[in-house]
Design a protein around this motif. Structure first.
Motif, mmCIF file in Angstrom:
data_model
loop_
_atom_site.group_PDB
_atom_site.id
_atom_site.type_symbol
_atom_site.label_atom_id
_atom_site.label_comp_id
_atom_site.label_asym_id
_atom_site.label_seq_id
_atom_site.Cartn_x
_atom_site.Cartn_y
_atom_site.Cartn_z
ATOM 1 N N LYS A 20 1.000 -1.196 -0.070
ATOM 2 C CA LYS A 20 -0.012 0.163 0.100
ATOM 3 C C LYS A 20 1.007 1.198 0.046
ATOM 4 C CE LYS A 20 -3.536 -2.371 2.812
ATOM 5 N NZ LYS A 20 -2.838 -3.620 3.079
ATOM 6 N N THR A 101 -3.163 3.374 -1.395
ATOM 7 C CA THR A 101 -3.188 2.862 -2.811
ATOM 8 C C THR A 101 -2.356 1.678 -3.186
ATOM 9 O OG1 THR A 101 -1.967 4.511 -3.995
ATOM 10 C CG2 THR A 101 -4.206 4.971 -3.668
ATOM 11 N N ASP A 104 -4.821 -1.280 -7.973
ATOM 12 C CA ASP A 104 -6.188 -1.350 -8.446
ATOM 13 C C ASP A 104 -7.131 -0.994 -7.347
ATOM 14 O OD1 ASP A 104 -5.610 -3.770 -7.196
ATOM 15 O OD2 ASP A 104 -6.616 -4.924 -8.535
ATOM 16 N N LYS A 105 -6.629 -0.983 -5.866
ATOM 17 C CA LYS A 105 -7.442 -0.698 -5.064
ATOM 18 C C LYS A 105 -7.131 0.625 -4.267
ATOM 19 C CE LYS A 105 -8.468 -5.275 -4.241
ATOM 20 N NZ LYS A 105 -8.287 -6.744 -3.438
#
Length: 155
Positions: A20, A101, A104-105
């Motif tokens: 992340k 982030t 894709d999330k």
């Protein structure tokens, strides 16, 4: 200095926590922002070095408020006190969740979880043996990490 001699569980902290990303290189779609959310982004600044900006939902809830973080604050950004001071200086809903982030999330993480890193090893106190004391030289920790900690944690 407070983390001297410790190995971070996520080696990229504070720029990332595992996969992340904490400090963004591109804008996040403003429509995912909710009141209380914010994210940090590196942006170009004229012909000078890039700046870190904090982005959050504006009061009208249809735009993004962008606040340039002063360079003198860079060393304290990743503390609870920094966000508390920031919230005290602005009007509106207090910011509490940082958007992180991956490819894709987007993850909404409470700031206290972002600023409190996890460690692989904890200092071990060994009685009756000389301890190597940690020191900072030019901002770099000079305490060696015992080889057995590296091996056992990697397994």
């Amino acid at each position: 200095a407070q983390y001297c001699g410790l190995l971070f569980r996520h080696a990229g902290w504070p720029l990332c926590i595992h996969e992340k990303i904490v400090i963004q290189l591109a804008s996040i779609d403003w429509r995912v922002l909710e009141p209380g959310d914010f994210y940090l982004q590196v942006v170009p600044h004229e012909k000078k070095s890039p700046r870190i900006v904090l982005k959050c939902l504006a009061k009208d809830k249809h735009n993004v408020e962008e606040v340039v973080i002063p360079e003198v604050s860079y060393t304290s950004i990743f503390t609870l006190e920094w966000l508390s001071t920031f919230n005290g200086e602005r009007m509106g809903i207090a910011l509490e969740n940082c958007l992180l982030t991956t490819d894709d999330k987007i993850f909404r993480i409470p700031w206290d979880k972002v600023v409190n890193p996890e460690f692989i090893n904890k200092p071990k106190i060994i009685e009756n043996t000389p301890q190597l004391s940690g020191a900072l030289v030019n901002g770099v920790c000079t305490s060696p990490v015992p080889q057995e900690n590296l091996t056992s944690d990697l397994e």
